[in-house]
Design an enzyme around this catalytic site. Structure first.
Site, PDB file in Angstrom:
ATOM      1  N   HIS A 128       0.838  -1.211   0.000  1.00  0.00           N
ATOM      2  CA  HIS A 128       0.000   0.000   0.000  1.00  0.00           C
ATOM      3  C   HIS A 128       0.871   1.259   0.000  1.00  0.00           C
ATOM      4  CE1 HIS A 128      -3.540   2.306   0.223  1.00  0.00           C
ATOM      5  NE2 HIS A 128      -4.236   1.549   1.050  1.00  0.00           N
ATOM      6  N   ASP A 175      -7.890 -10.043 -18.780  1.00  0.00           N
ATOM      7  CA  ASP A 175      -7.786 -11.282 -19.552  1.00  0.00           C
ATOM      8  C   ASP A 175      -6.334 -11.472 -19.981  1.00  0.00           C
ATOM      9  OD1 ASP A 175      -7.906 -13.351 -21.346  1.00  0.00           O
ATOM     10  OD2 ASP A 175      -9.398 -12.430 -22.672  1.00  0.00           O
TER      11      ASP A 175
END
Length: 441
Positions: free
Chosen positions: A150, A365
């Site tokens: 983070h 994808d």
């Protein structure tokens, strides 16, 4: 859910081209410095298909992607810089002794964590910035687990990286998917005199995680119910969040037998809210948060809560974002003080919400189709926290709630909530596509 996982390999993936000397030191922005030292996790599930060597494709394309996202191959130093010496990202490969359907027919957060590449979500000095775990199921299905520090980026940064990685795997990377390193110049780091406490210290009780799914038709009903003259067109996140906030307050009040003030803090991406707007592929943390308040009214109206959420958001955009551009240190200092006060105030019920909705994660994808399901969690999630994700049709909302064990029974028997949401429905994979079954309440 009983299944076993075996880690069969651990590699370090380095950028395909060495990082140039003038880029070897990447400065964190002032906003990055305020980010907790935890990993942002994400799991993407892909069913079996005819693509054979997925692992080699993932590793090769990851190496090429790290050339563009070179801080992800580095190590954070002293909460101020990333040493981009091409130390590399960690890539784990695992085998799972069950079919993917076993996971998807009854998703349980605690069981899914073993598919994630880190066991301890608290990131320490010199730890890898990026870890990947590719878990292959007995049916040839695949789960890709991602953990990004983070300290180097928020949800927008993580999804930008994933979209670029999958595009490179397909051989179609574009400039719009490459990161823009502008935030540290706009908000340069400062010398921190205070060591930020670990997120785990914010946990006060034994908590439980529950999953609720709101499909598109139920969200349409809910939005119609919560609409008002003040907010005639509520968003799906506002509608769902207002309902869950109301139900959480009712659970707290039933447990305690009294009405307590309540506050809801929601994280927001502010790249498009500054002047001039920043591109979505701006690398780093550029999150803000607003807080809506409810002053202990026994019968809370959903329309009222939506109005409170919208007013809190509008006020944040109008005042705080402007202040952030004028004096970032003052703005973040005030915001941090507000959050600390809320988290430490024993006389108020404070809830937080993080949403991954509208990041189009289901479009990722790598060459074997879209993911059938996406999951995120925080190992060190604080009490009373909500995590929202899109359903796999892009129209619904999956809500993961982390609440105290004492609050959960009241929530599970809330008739208003159950009239709109399904409790942990199974995810069906078929040859014609995927959908979430909502028949099990």
């Amino acid at each position: 859910m009983a299944f076993k996982i075996e880690i069969i390999s651990r590699e370090v993936i380095k950028p395909s081209h060495p990082t140039p000397e003038h880029l070897r030191i990447y400065k964190l922005s002032f906003i990055d410095q305020f980010a907790p030292a935890v990993y942002t996790p994400l799991l993407l599930f892909y069913p079996a298909n005819d693509v054979v060597d997925k692992s080699q494709l993932l590793k090769k394309s990851l190496s090429e992607t790290l050339t563009h996202f070179y801080p992800l191959a580095g190590r954070v130093k002293d909460n101020s810089i990333i040493k981009c010496n091409d130390d590399g990202a960690v890539y784990l490969e695992a085998h799972v002794n069950c079919h993917l359907t076993l996971i998807l027919e009854n998703p349980v957060a605690d069981s899914l964590k073993i598919l994630h590449p880190v066991n301890n979500n608290n990131q320490e000095e010199d730890c890898p910035v990026l870890l990947i775990q590719a878990s292959f199921f007995a049916c040839k299905g695949l789960a890709i687990g991602i953990a990004v520090s983070h300290k180097v980026g928020d949800s927008s940064t993580v999804t930008t990286f994933l979209k670029a990685w999958s595009a490179i795997a397909l051989g179609c990377i574009t400039e719009a998917l490459k990161p823009k390193y502008v935030l540290s110049a706009l908000y340069p780091p400062v010398e921190f005199l205070i060591k930020l406490p670990p997120v785990q210290q914010l946990k006060k009780s034994k908590s439980t995680i529950r999953r609720y799914v709101f499909n598109a038709s139920k969200i349409a009903e809910l939005k119609a119910k919560v609409a008002s003259a003040t907010v005639p067109w509520p968003t799906r996140v506002e509608a769902v969040l207002a309902l869950l906030w109301k139900c959480a307050m009712a659970a707290s009040r039933s447990k305690l037998g009294t009405c307590r003030p309540s506050a809801m803090t929601q994280m927001v991406n502010i790249r498009k809210r500054v002047v001039p707007p920043l591109p979505e592929n701006s690398f780093g943390n550029f999150l803000g948060h607003f807080t809506a308040h409810e002053e202990g009214i026994r019968k809370t109206d959903l329309q009222h809560l939506v109005v409170q959420l919208r007013l809190g958001l509008d006020e944040y955009y109008e005042k705080h974002v402007k202040k952030l551009q004028e004096d970032a240190h003052l703005a973040l200092g005030e915001a941090g003080k507000e959050i600390v006060n809320l988290l430490t105030n024993e006389d108020i019920d404070h809830y937080t919400c993080t949403s991954w909705c509208r990041f189009n994660i289901y479009d990722i994808d790598f060459g074997w189709g879209r993911p059938k399901w996406v999951f995120s969690f925080y190992e060190a999630a604080i009490d009373n926290s909500f995590m929202f994700l899109d359903t796999n049709d892009g129209e619904g909302v999956e809500a993961w709630l982390t609440l105290s064990e004492e609050d959960i029974p009241f929530l599970e028997n809330n008739k208003e909530l159950l009239s709109f949401a399904s409790v942990n429905p199974m995810i069906l994979i078929s040859s014609t596509g995927s959908k979430i079954l909502s028949s099990r309440l």
